[in-house]
Write a protein that holds these residues in place. Structure first.
Motif, short mmCIF file in Angstrom:
data_model
loop_
_atom_site.label_atom_id
_atom_site.label_comp_id
_atom_site.label_asym_id
_atom_site.label_seq_id
_atom_site.Cartn_x
_atom_site.Cartn_y
_atom_site.Cartn_z
N THR A 123 1.41 5.68 -5.08
CA THR A 123 1.12 4.37 -4.36
C THR A 123 -0.32 4.12 -3.99
O THR A 123 -0.81 3.03 -3.44
N PRO B 220 -3.15 1.45 -8.96
CA PRO B 220 -3.36 1.90 -10.63
C PRO B 220 -4.79 1.99 -10.65
O PRO B 220 -4.96 2.41 -12.05
N ASP C 7 8.78 7.26 -6.61
CA ASP C 7 10.06 6.48 -6.52
C ASP C 7 9.64 5.43 -5.58
O ASP C 7 10.65 4.54 -5.29
N MET C 8 8.76 5.33 -5.05
CA MET C 8 8.23 4.03 -4.08
C MET C 8 7.85 2.82 -4.91
O MET C 8 7.64 1.97 -4.39
N ILE C 9 7.52 2.85 -6.12
CA ILE C 9 7.09 1.84 -7.01
C ILE C 9 7.84 1.48 -8.09
O ILE C 9 8.81 2.37 -8.24
N SER C 10 7.63 0.25 -8.83
CA SER C 10 8.74 0.25 -9.93
C SER C 10 7.90 1.07 -10.95
O SER C 10 7.07 1.63 -11.28
N GLN C 11 9.17 1.18 -12.22
CA GLN C 11 8.64 1.97 -13.43
C GLN C 11 7.72 1.36 -13.90
O GLN C 11 6.77 2.17 -14.57
N ALA C 12 7.42 0.12 -14.08
CA ALA C 12 6.22 -0.50 -14.66
C ALA C 12 4.97 0.01 -14.03
O ALA C 12 4.06 0.37 -14.89
N GLU C 13 4.99 -0.12 -12.73
CA GLU C 13 3.52 0.35 -12.14
C GLU C 13 3.37 1.80 -12.41
O GLU C 13 2.30 2.35 -12.55
N ARG C 14 4.65 2.69 -12.32
CA ARG C 14 4.53 4.00 -12.70
C ARG C 14 3.80 4.30 -14.26
O ARG C 14 2.93 5.02 -14.31
N GLU C 15 4.22 3.41 -15.18
CA GLU C 15 3.95 3.57 -16.50
C GLU C 15 2.33 3.13 -16.51
O GLU C 15 1.68 3.90 -17.27
N ILE C 16 1.93 2.24 -15.82
CA ILE C 16 0.45 1.86 -15.81
C ILE C 16 -0.38 2.87 -15.17
O ILE C 16 -1.30 3.22 -15.81
N ARG D 178 0.22 5.95 -15.13
CA ARG D 178 0.24 7.08 -16.02
C ARG D 178 -0.81 6.93 -17.11
O ARG D 178 -1.72 7.63 -17.64
N GLU D 179 -0.94 5.75 -17.84
CA GLU D 179 -1.66 5.33 -18.57
C GLU D 179 -3.04 5.49 -18.36
O GLU D 179 -3.96 5.83 -18.94
N GLU E 130 5.83 14.00 -12.89
CA GLU E 130 6.02 13.05 -12.01
C GLU E 130 6.94 14.06 -10.96
O GLU E 130 7.88 14.70 -11.34
#
Lengths: 233, 258
Positions: A115, A118, A140-149, A151-152, A165
């Protein structure tokens, strides 16, 4: 004995993740000793003691907690060896994230909070870029899209990191971290070296100077225009 | 090509073996996950999202086409088999909708041209239109949800779609479900909404963190779902009218109330 050094931003969930990890290590009959390094205050030791893990607290007070941790590593290893532990786990509250407390043979674990935005992985420096494992919490507090960004961005800074994670509340991902710990190399004090140099700061501020005027400062000084000089005797 | 996902049972919150030991979900099927709050619905979804290998606290194991997924399958977003729409849709990223979608498309290896399509689709699901130049953080709950539904449908176009409580978002849920279920995907919907639950083919009933049983939706239930949808449509239309400042009188409640 294996040594695991866990660093991370305050409130990222280092202790919560470690409590789950320790429980699963204990289920597999491993023993661990924990050293909690903090600056001014901690009550995390109670959480470790509550699950029956020998715990030592080190408060660095006005010294950089990572420097403090490094100066004390030899004693920590001895203490954990006296406890006959399979693991020494050092949890440290990194302050400026400029340094990385990891040594060559330890398992370096960086805990970072998803959180925090990014761009955070690009800002935090060696404590992320030299880690073996990056544990991302609060995904789990954010969207999958944000999680992927997120991670990148971590991989941009540390392409070799293994990213886990994890959730400090439910314990998700903690088993995976425990398994990585079991696979990590043995610590050997003689050959231990820091992976990254500590920050440069030998100056009058280090010994308690509080005046801000330029004329009061000696040591290795870097100016905002990039010019670096040594002033002193 | 993913034809089948299998959930092998683990343990419930109290460490007991969960009664359902195996669930097979085939391509094109929509599964529901129902149960009271705290019964472990979201954890079940999380296990599938991570393709758990007895390494989560439920100790469940997920197989894809009867095989264990590789580590790469589990972690690389470009290979990611699962798209998830979680309950939490807080955007914390300090960037515009356009920048965010462009970055996400890059992560997933999708083409930049997706960005406009995502926004267009999102705008069919929500009332107030989303613009490319909007800051992510100013989007409302419904707008964020619509954006994520569209993102899942277009950018994270994965064969397995997990949806966690879509009904709370104030978006057109039937349309959203239609957009998400696409062609031949495996869809799991966590829901408390009877209409959504009865739209699925089967539903897993959760209790104490364990899968208790699987209920197959009866033909009668599917009919009922359609009837119930009428009430839902009525309410959605009324909501639009209220939003636009209209006076609500003369609605047909005949047959709905007795």
């Amino acid at each position: 004995m294996r040594m695991v050094i866990v660093a991370g931003t305050p409130g990222s969930g280092k202790t919560a993740v470690l409590v789950h990890v320790l429980k699963s290590l204990m289920r597999d009959d491993f023993t661990a000793s924990v050293v909690k390094i903090d600056c001014l205050y901690t009550d995390d030791d109670r959480k470790f003691k509550k699950i029956g893990v020998p715990t030592l607290v080190g408060l660095s007070m006005d010294m950089c907690p990572d420097h403090y941790a490094i100066y004390n590593i030899e004693d920590m290893i001895k203490w954990a060896q006296e406890n006959n532990s399979d693991f020494l786990i050092v949890e440290t509250a990194g302050l400026c994230h400029r340094c990385a407390p990891y040594t060559k043979n330890c398992l370096g674990v960086c805990v970072i909070d998803a959180t925090s935005g990014p761009n955070t992985p690009l800002k935090v420096g060696p404590f992320l870029s030299t880690a073996d494992i990056v544990v991302v919490t609060k995904g789990d507090m954010i969207s999958q899209a944000e999680r992927e960004i997120f991670r990148e961005r971590i991989l941009e800074v540390n392409p070799n990191a293994k990213i886990i994670e994890a959730n400090g509340l439910s314990g998700q991902g903690c088993l995976e971290l425990a398994e990585e710990m079991v696979k990590s190399p043995e610590v050997s004090l003689e050959s231990e070296k820091l992976r990254h140099s500590a920050p440069l700061a030998v100056c009058t501020l280090c010994v308690g100077e509080t005046r801000v005027n330029k004329k009061h400062h000696r040591g290795i000084l870097r100016r905002i225009d990039g010019f670096q000089t040594y002033q002193g005797e | 090509m993913i034809k089948k996902v299998t959930i092998l049972g683990g343990y419930d919150k109290f460490g007991k073996k969960e009664p359902v030991r195996r669930v097979d979900i085939n391509r094109g099927e929509i599964f529901g996950v129902v149960g009271p709050t705290g019964s472990g619905k979201s954890s079940l979804i999380a296990d599938i999202e991570q393709l758990a290998q007895r390494d989560t606290f439920s100790r469940r194991k997920i197989l894809v086409n009867d095989k264990e997924p590789t580590y790469e399958d589990r972690t690389n977003p470009r290979k990611k088999m699962v798209a998830q729409l979680s309950q939490n849709m807080n955007f914390l990223a300090d960037m515009t909708v356009g920048e965010f979608l462009t970055l996400h498309a890059k992560c997933r290896g999708a083409h930049k041209s997706c960005v406009n399509k995502v926004i267009e689709l999102a705008n069919t699901l929500t009332g107030e239109p989303i613009k490319k130049s909007h800051d992510l953080t100013i989007l409302s709950g419904g707008q964020s949800r619509a954006l994520m539904v569209a993102d899942v449908a277009i950018i994270s176009d994965s064969p397995i779609v997990l949806i966690d409580e879509i009904e709370n978002a104030g978006i057109r849920k039937h349309e959203a479900l239609e957009v998400l279920s696409g062609h031949g995907k495996i869809v799991m919907v966590v829901t408390h909404d009877p209409i959504l639950a009865l739209m699925t083919d089967k539903r897993i009933v959760m209790k104490n963190g364990g899968m208790q049983k699987i209920v197959t939706t009866t033909p009668h239930e599917k009919e009922l779902s359609k009837e119930l949808s009428k009430i839902d449509d009525l309410l959605l239309n009324l909501r639009d009218k209220v939003r636009h400042g209209e006076i609500i009188e003369n609605i047909q409640l005949k047959g709905l109330t007795s």
